[in-house]
Scaffold this motif. Structure first.
Motif, PDB file in Angstrom:
ATOM      1  N   SER A  51       0.813  -1.216   0.000  1.00  0.00           N
ATOM      2  CA  SER A  51       0.000   0.000   0.000  1.00  0.00           C
ATOM      3  C   SER A  51       0.848   1.268   0.000  1.00  0.00           C
ATOM      4  N   GLU A  52       2.123   1.161   0.385  1.00  0.00           N
ATOM      5  CA  GLU A  52       2.988   2.337   0.411  1.00  0.00           C
ATOM      6  C   GLU A  52       3.566   2.657  -0.967  1.00  0.00           C
ATOM      7  N   ILE A  53       3.411   1.752  -1.931  1.00  0.00           N
ATOM      8  CA  ILE A  53       3.773   2.052  -3.317  1.00  0.00           C
ATOM      9  C   ILE A  53       2.513   2.596  -3.972  1.00  0.00           C
ATOM     10  N   PRO A  54       2.509   3.869  -4.381  1.00  0.00           N
ATOM     11  CA  PRO A  54       1.266   4.522  -4.815  1.00  0.00           C
ATOM     12  C   PRO A  54       0.575   3.792  -5.961  1.00  0.00           C
ATOM     13  N   ASP A  55      -0.757   3.700  -5.867  1.00  0.00           N
ATOM     14  CA  ASP A  55      -1.541   3.055  -6.926  1.00  0.00           C
ATOM     15  C   ASP A  55      -1.406   3.773  -8.264  1.00  0.00           C
ATOM     16  N   ASN A  56      -1.126   5.089  -8.231  1.00  0.00           N
ATOM     17  CA  ASN A  56      -1.045   5.854  -9.473  1.00  0.00           C
ATOM     18  C   ASN A  56       0.383   6.145  -9.904  1.00  0.00           C
ATOM     19  N   CYS A  57       1.363   5.387  -9.372  1.00  0.00           N
ATOM     20  CA  CYS A  57       2.716   5.514  -9.918  1.00  0.00           C
ATOM     21  C   CYS A  57       2.722   4.924 -11.325  1.00  0.00           C
ATOM     22  N   GLY A  58       3.641   5.400 -12.141  1.00  0.00           N
ATOM     23  CA  GLY A  58       3.706   4.919 -13.516  1.00  0.00           C
ATOM     24  C   GLY A  58       4.428   3.590 -13.630  1.00  0.00           C
ATOM     25  N   VAL A  59       3.991   2.757 -14.564  1.00  0.00           N
ATOM     26  CA  VAL A  59       4.654   1.480 -14.837  1.00  0.00           C
ATOM     27  C   VAL A  59       4.890   1.363 -16.337  1.00  0.00           C
ATOM     28  N   ALA A  60       6.127   1.085 -16.722  1.00  0.00           N
ATOM     29  CA  ALA A  60       6.465   0.828 -18.130  1.00  0.00           C
ATOM     30  C   ALA A  60       7.122  -0.542 -18.224  1.00  0.00           C
ATOM     31  N   ILE A  61       6.744  -1.302 -19.233  1.00  0.00           N
ATOM     32  CA  ILE A  61       7.271  -2.650 -19.439  1.00  0.00           C
ATOM     33  C   ILE A  61       7.844  -2.735 -20.849  1.00  0.00           C
ATOM     34  N   GLU A  62       9.054  -3.303 -20.962  1.00  0.00           N
ATOM     35  CA  GLU A  62       9.716  -3.450 -22.257  1.00  0.00           C
ATOM     36  C   GLU A  62       9.875  -2.088 -22.954  1.00  0.00           C
ATOM     37  N   TYR A  63      10.362  -1.112 -22.211  1.00  0.00           N
ATOM     38  CA  TYR A  63      10.582   0.222 -22.781  1.00  0.00           C
ATOM     39  C   TYR A  63      11.784   0.191 -23.721  1.00  0.00           C
ATOM     40  N   ASN A  64      11.558   0.518 -24.980  1.00  0.00           N
ATOM     41  CA  ASN A  64      12.615   0.522 -25.989  1.00  0.00           C
ATOM     42  C   ASN A  64      13.377   1.842 -25.929  1.00  0.00           C
ATOM     43  N   ILE A  65      14.668   1.772 -25.603  1.00  0.00           N
ATOM     44  CA  ILE A  65      15.484   2.986 -25.579  1.00  0.00           C
ATOM     45  C   ILE A  65      15.665   3.459 -27.024  1.00  0.00           C
ATOM     46  N   PRO A  66      15.245   4.685 -27.345  1.00  0.00           N
ATOM     47  CA  PRO A  66      15.298   5.164 -28.733  1.00  0.00           C
ATOM     48  C   PRO A  66      16.692   5.056 -29.344  1.00  0.00           C
ATOM     49  N   GLN A  67      16.723   4.784 -30.639  1.00  0.00           N
ATOM     50  CA  GLN A  67      17.959   4.680 -31.422  1.00  0.00           C
ATOM     51  C   GLN A  67      18.782   3.446 -31.053  1.00  0.00           C
ATOM     52  N   THR A  68      18.203   2.534 -30.281  1.00  0.00           N
ATOM     53  CA  THR A  68      18.922   1.310 -29.899  1.00  0.00           C
ATOM     54  C   THR A  68      17.973   0.125 -30.001  1.00  0.00           C
ATOM     55  N   ALA A  69      18.546  -1.069 -29.858  1.00  0.00           N
ATOM     56  CA  ALA A  69      17.734  -2.293 -29.794  1.00  0.00           C
ATOM     57  C   ALA A  69      17.558  -2.738 -28.342  1.00  0.00           C
ATOM     58  N   LYS A  70      17.903  -1.866 -27.401  1.00  0.00           N
ATOM     59  CA  LYS A  70      17.858  -2.224 -25.980  1.00  0.00           C
ATOM     60  C   LYS A  70      16.482  -1.928 -25.399  1.00  0.00           C
ATOM     61  N   ARG A  71      15.988  -2.876 -24.588  1.00  0.00           N
ATOM     62  CA  ARG A  71      14.679  -2.701 -23.960  1.00  0.00           C
ATOM     63  C   ARG A  71      14.806  -2.883 -22.454  1.00  0.00           C
ATOM     64  N   VAL A  72      14.244  -1.934 -21.727  1.00  0.00           N
ATOM     65  CA  VAL A  72      14.247  -1.992 -20.266  1.00  0.00           C
ATOM     66  C   VAL A  72      13.065  -2.857 -19.820  1.00  0.00           C
ATOM     67  N   ASP A  73      13.331  -3.843 -18.990  1.00  0.00           N
ATOM     68  CA  ASP A  73      12.279  -4.777 -18.580  1.00  0.00           C
ATOM     69  C   ASP A  73      11.132  -4.075 -17.860  1.00  0.00           C
ATOM     70  N   PHE A  74      11.478  -3.249 -16.868  1.00  0.00           N
ATOM     71  CA  PHE A  74      10.427  -2.711 -15.995  1.00  0.00           C
ATOM     72  C   PHE A  74      10.885  -1.368 -15.440  1.00  0.00           C
ATOM     73  N   MET A  75       9.996  -0.372 -15.488  1.00  0.00           N
ATOM     74  CA  MET A  75      10.295   0.937 -14.909  1.00  0.00           C
ATOM     75  C   MET A  75       9.097   1.406 -14.085  1.00  0.00           C
ATOM     76  N   ILE A  76       9.383   2.055 -12.959  1.00  0.00           N
ATOM     77  CA  ILE A  76       8.351   2.590 -12.074  1.00  0.00           C
ATOM     78  C   ILE A  76       8.660   4.069 -11.856  1.00  0.00           C
ATOM     79  N   SER A  77       7.674   4.931 -12.055  1.00  0.00           N
ATOM     80  CA  SER A  77       7.912   6.371 -11.945  1.00  0.00           C
ATOM     81  C   SER A  77       7.054   7.004 -10.855  1.00  0.00           C
TER      82      SER A  77
END
Length: 210
Positions: A51-77
């Motif tokens: 419950s201390e991790i906000p319900d409205n924090c952002g979640v990104a999955i498989e974020y493709n770093i522009p100009q590369t073939a690299k993908r970030v598995d999971f990001m929380i903002s």
């Protein structure tokens, strides 16, 4: 976070990701990728079940770093306790064993059907965060702090474990590595940076930064 949790609970998260990758990149992922999402994201759902991790924090999955073939598995903002923008970058691995090799940033593990020399997961997470920081104007101008870590949810850590050998201590200091049984520790890491939800606004800034 709420959308992510609902998609996992309803057993559709892997399908959502697959369809988005097809729509945005014009290709369907492999069966191994699909299965890895179904498996690993169940663990991330357990991590975020706090419950201390906000319900409205952002979640990104498989974020493709522009100009590369690299993908970030999971990001929380979100925002920290000083109202500063933060993004936690998480590299997910299903590895079960690791061997130390005599190169500072490499380990040996079974992946892709064979034993291979690959970068330490902490180094991989750190390099992705550094790449985004170095080449994204929105991250620099808005001083968005990227905080990397790795999560090996199948990996049983032992005494004097090779995953945390002293030759990797520098990179682990920059990007901690969490293993099986350390859900609470990973939660603590996330909560130390994400105090207030951002409704994905920070992820939008990152994704649209030049």
């Amino acid at each position: 976070k709420t959308d992510f949790v609902n998609d996992v609970v309803d057993d559709r998260i892997a399908d959502v990701i697959r369809n988005n990758i097809y729509n945005k990149m014009g290709r369907y992922p492999s069966e191994n990728e699909y299965n890895s999402w179904s498996h690993s994201l169940e663990y991330m759902n357990k991590v975020l079940n706090d419950s201390e991790i906000p319900d409205n924090c952002g979640v990104a999955i498989e974020y493709n770093i522009p100009q590369t073939a690299k993908r970030v598995d999971f990001m929380i903002s979100g925002y920290d306790d000083k109202d500063l923008p933060k993004v936690v970058v998480i590299e997910l691995k299903q590895w079960q064993k690791v061997e130390k090799i005599d190169q500072s940033s490499l380990v040996r593990t079974y992946t892709g059907g064979a034993n291979r020399d690959v970068v330490h997961p902490s180094y991989q997470a750190w390099s992705y965060a550094q790449l985004i920081t170095d080449y994204n104007t929105a991250v620099q101008k808005k001083e968005i702090g990227l905080k990397p870590c790795a999560y090996l949810h199948n990996y049983v850590r032992g005494d004097n474990d090779p995953i945390e050998d002293k030759q990797y201590s520098g990179i682990i200091k920059e990007a901690p590595v969490f293993t099986k049984g350390q859900v609470r520790d990973l939660r603590g890491f996330i909560k130390s940076f994400i105090k207030i939800g951002d409704n994905k606004e920070i992820l939008y800034e990152v994704d649209h930064g030049k």
